[in-house]
Scaffold this active site. Structure first.
Site, PDB file in Angstrom:
ATOM      1  N   HIS A   1      50.131  73.308  42.508  1.00 32.31           N
ATOM      2  CA  HIS A   1      50.087  71.874  42.170  1.00 32.31           C
ATOM      3  C   HIS A   1      50.704  71.022  43.274  1.00 32.31           C
ATOM      4  O   HIS A   1      51.387  70.039  43.002  1.00 32.31           O
ATOM      5  CB  HIS A   1      50.802  71.615  40.831  1.00 32.31           C
ATOM      6  CG  HIS A   1      50.087  72.201  39.654  1.00 32.31           C
ATOM      7  ND1 HIS A   1      49.034  71.584  39.028  1.00 32.31           N
ATOM      8  CD2 HIS A   1      50.265  73.376  38.989  1.00 32.31           C
ATOM      9  CE1 HIS A   1      48.602  72.343  38.019  1.00 32.31           C
ATOM     10  NE2 HIS A   1      49.316  73.439  37.988  1.00 32.31           N
TER      11      HIS A   1
ATOM     12  N   ASP B   1      54.204  76.498  37.351  1.00 37.68           N
ATOM     13  CA  ASP B   1      53.022  76.884  36.574  1.00 37.68           C
ATOM     14  C   ASP B   1      51.813  77.113  37.472  1.00 37.68           C
ATOM     15  O   ASP B   1      51.673  76.501  38.522  1.00 37.68           O
ATOM     16  CB  ASP B   1      52.687  75.788  35.541  1.00 37.68           C
ATOM     17  CG  ASP B   1      52.471  74.430  36.194  1.00 37.68           C
ATOM     18  OD1 ASP B   1      53.170  74.117  37.173  1.00 37.68           O
ATOM     19  OD2 ASP B   1      51.575  73.688  35.745  1.00 37.68           O
ATOM     20  N   GLU B   2      50.946  77.986  37.017  1.00 39.98           N
ATOM     21  CA  GLU B   2      49.596  78.143  37.544  1.00 39.98           C
ATOM     22  C   GLU B   2      49.515  78.245  39.068  1.00 39.98           C
ATOM     23  O   GLU B   2      48.653  77.629  39.690  1.00 39.98           O
ATOM     24  CB  GLU B   2      48.732  76.952  37.109  1.00 39.98           C
ATOM     25  CG  GLU B   2      48.599  76.850  35.612  1.00 39.98           C
ATOM     26  CD  GLU B   2      47.824  75.614  35.189  1.00 39.98           C
ATOM     27  OE1 GLU B   2      46.979  75.744  34.307  1.00 39.98           O
ATOM     28  OE2 GLU B   2      48.054  74.533  35.735  1.00 39.98           O
ATOM     29  N   ALA B   3      50.399  79.038  39.658  1.00 39.03           N
ATOM     30  CA  ALA B   3      50.340  79.216  41.110  1.00 39.03           C
ATOM     31  C   ALA B   3      49.339  80.335  41.393  1.00 39.03           C
ATOM     32  O   ALA B   3      49.704  81.434  41.838  1.00 39.03           O
ATOM     33  CB  ALA B   3      51.725  79.545  41.649  1.00 39.03           C
ATOM     34  N   LYS B   4      48.073  80.041  41.128  1.00 38.46           N
ATOM     35  CA  LYS B   4      47.075  81.120  41.134  1.00 38.46           C
ATOM     36  C   LYS B   4      46.740  81.640  42.520  1.00 38.46           C
ATOM     37  O   LYS B   4      46.193  82.725  42.657  1.00 38.46           O
ATOM     38  CB  LYS B   4      45.799  80.634  40.436  1.00 38.46           C
ATOM     39  CG  LYS B   4      46.034  80.361  38.956  1.00 38.46           C
ATOM     40  CD  LYS B   4      44.775  79.903  38.257  1.00 38.46           C
ATOM     41  CE  LYS B   4      45.098  79.479  36.823  1.00 38.46           C
ATOM     42  NZ  LYS B   4      44.016  78.797  36.160  1.00 38.46           N
TER      43      LYS B   4
END
Ligand code: NGO
Length: 502
Positions: A247, A310-313
């Site tokens: 993000h 979050d969501e550190a893909k």
């Protein structure tokens, strides 16, 4: 003043004519009516007969240390004068029964006595009073204190930017519901919203976009201080978030040296998630985080800095743990406590770090393991408290990845017994996030937040044995005149018997 206090007790004793009945028993005897139209439900309410009416000579008597809350009370009750012999008395007294945030409110036909251990407690008592009436207040005694110490709302000002005035309005809504934390999601792929003096391009360039084709925007440090002060005056702690390592497209677009390949990506205005990452192997990443968290720590009197997580893909697990652990060290080195979304439980966390759960299932073994290691948990289950979920398929705004969240569903869980293997003692509290991919205006914010934010407040404050939807729906309905008078654009949830629709 002492005499008036005892008079109040005597009046209540007469009302409870059946003999010596405990406050709690009285509540049960009186059922719904005894709770009054208050959200969140007070711990103990005893109702009597009669009313106290505001008249031309009604005044507020502010005891030592209560002047600020008295001024606020005067404002919300329509500019009542402050006078030593006022019929509405505010006092600080070291009564341990109400804890640091609770209060005792005695309304008799002759006056109102509000006391608490702290100004925050008095302030919460004022919110109860606001909900009980405008110019007449039924006789009662309320003894109240919250179940959880952390009761929050989050506003995503990154996907769409919201000016200071809008944030103040959200603070006012939170205050009305006795919430005590405002989490600001200040950075995301679509925009960087807080001025950092040592990295000026974050706002000079990285703030100039938002979802869609809007102009974006950012808070100067003075704007941010103004928000913090406004919140502090309402006993609300601001929790700023800088989301990392994912993000981060707005930051990467502003400073190519923060990327692994040295190439700045273009700015981003879509709503996909999980494509950007800070570079774990670059020392400059940590200088950057030290500067950013250092400035935020100075601007933020509250104890928490939120580091996202979050969501550190696109960050590999090793790099993810390395960045989160160093970011946590940086936050701690600036004298603050770190909070992060629950993925951070995969890293080796200091036990003081708070883990914010945002999943949709009570089985989250990594969060339970963190709790077992001593980390406190803030609960934001997305299918219960995400304010950006649509109410139902017809809701024009919002997302639905976690499902639809009608008002009764928002209430249908117990934060103290929700996550498998996490005891109530490990739960710091609850928070309702409002993500703003689809939310552009304050009207949009209010429509999605109200009444679900009130439900969240109920879960965070009211005792577990008050949990009863048929009671809560009546108390939500009772808010309508006040919410309407405050101009709140609330959703007329069909499950709530709003008076103007019956
Ligand atoms: C997720 C995601 C956010 C989205 C949000 C939308 C978390 C913690 N990360 O929640 O980036 O905006 O859903 O509901």
């Amino acid at each position: 003043m002492k005499a008036r206090t005892w008079a109040a007790l005597a009046a209540l004793a007469v009302v409870s004519a059946g003999g010596i009945i405990g406050w709690r028993a009285m509540r049960e005897d009186n059922g719904e009516a005894a709770v009054g139209g208050v959200v969140p439900a007070p711990l103990e309410t005893t109702v009597g007969e009669g009313r106290f009416r505001l008249g031309p000579d009604t005044a507020i008597a502010a005891g030592p240390g209560t002047a600020d809350v008295a001024g606020y009370l005067s404002e919300v009750l329509g500019d009542l004068p402050l006078r030593e012999d006022g019929q509405i008395t505010l006092a600080l007294s070291p009564d341990p029964a109400v804890g640091d945030e609770g209060y005792q409110l005695d309304i008799t036909s002759g006056g109102i006595a509000l006391r608490a251990k702290t100004p925050a407690g008095l302030f919460h008592g004022v919110q109860t009073l606001r909900q009980l009436g405008r110019d007449a207040f039924g006789v009662r005694r309320i003894v109240d204190r919250p179940r959880f110490g952390y009761r929050g709302v989050m506003l995503d000002v990154a996907r769409h930017f919201f000016p200071v005035a809008d944030v103040k309005r959200v603070i006012d809504l939170a205050a009305l519901l006795k919430l005590n934390h405002l989490h600001l999601h200040l950075t995301d792929d679509q925009g960087w919203r807080i001025a950092v003096s040592t990295w000026p391009r974050l706002t000079a360039y990285g703030a100039g976009t938002e979802v869609g084709d809007g102009p974006g925007g950012f808070y100067s440090q003075d704007d941010y201080r103004e928000i913090v002060t406004y919140a502090q005056e309402r006993f609300i702690t601001v929790v700023p978030e800088v989301d990392l390592p994912g993000h981060t497209n707005a930051a990467l677009a502003s400073y190519p040296e923060l990327t692994c390949d040295g190439q700045a990506p273009p700015r981003y205005t879509g709503i996909e998630v999980g494509f950007s990452s800070l570079c774990a192997g670059n020392e400059v990443t940590y200088r950057f985080l030290d500067d950013v968290f250092g400035e935020l720590a100075k601007l933020t009197p509250g104890p928490y800095l939120h580091l996202g997580g979050d969501e550190a893909k696109t960050t590999n697990p090793h790099d993810y743990a390395a960045i989160v652990e160093r970011a946590e060290d940086i936050v701690r080195a600036h004298g603050k406590t770190a909070i992060g979304w629950h993925e951070i439980a995969d890293a080796d966390l200091h036990p003081s770090t708070v883990v914010q759960f945002w999943g949709v299932s009570p089985d989250a073994p990594e969060v339970a393991a963190a709790a077992a290691r001593g980390n406190r948990i803030v609960l934001s289950p997305a299918n219960r408290v995400y304010l950006d979920m649509k109410y139902d398929p017809h809701t024009a705004l919002g997302l639905s990845w976690a499902g639809y969240v009608p008002v009764p569903d928002a209430y249908d869980w117990d934060p103290g017994h929700y996550l498998s293997g996490v005891d109530e003692a490990a739960v710091l509290g609850v928070e309702a996030p409002l993500w703003t991919e689809t939310v552009r205006t304050l009207d949009d914010v209010e429509f999605l937040a109200m009444p679900r934010l009130a439900v969240l407040a109920e879960l965070g404050w009211a005792s577990a044995d008050h949990h009863d939807w048929s009671d809560l729906r009546g108390r939500l309905a009772a808010q309508q005149p006040l919410w309407t008078s405050l101009g709140i654009n609330f959703y007329r949830a069909p499950e709530v018997p709003w008076p103007d629709q019956s």
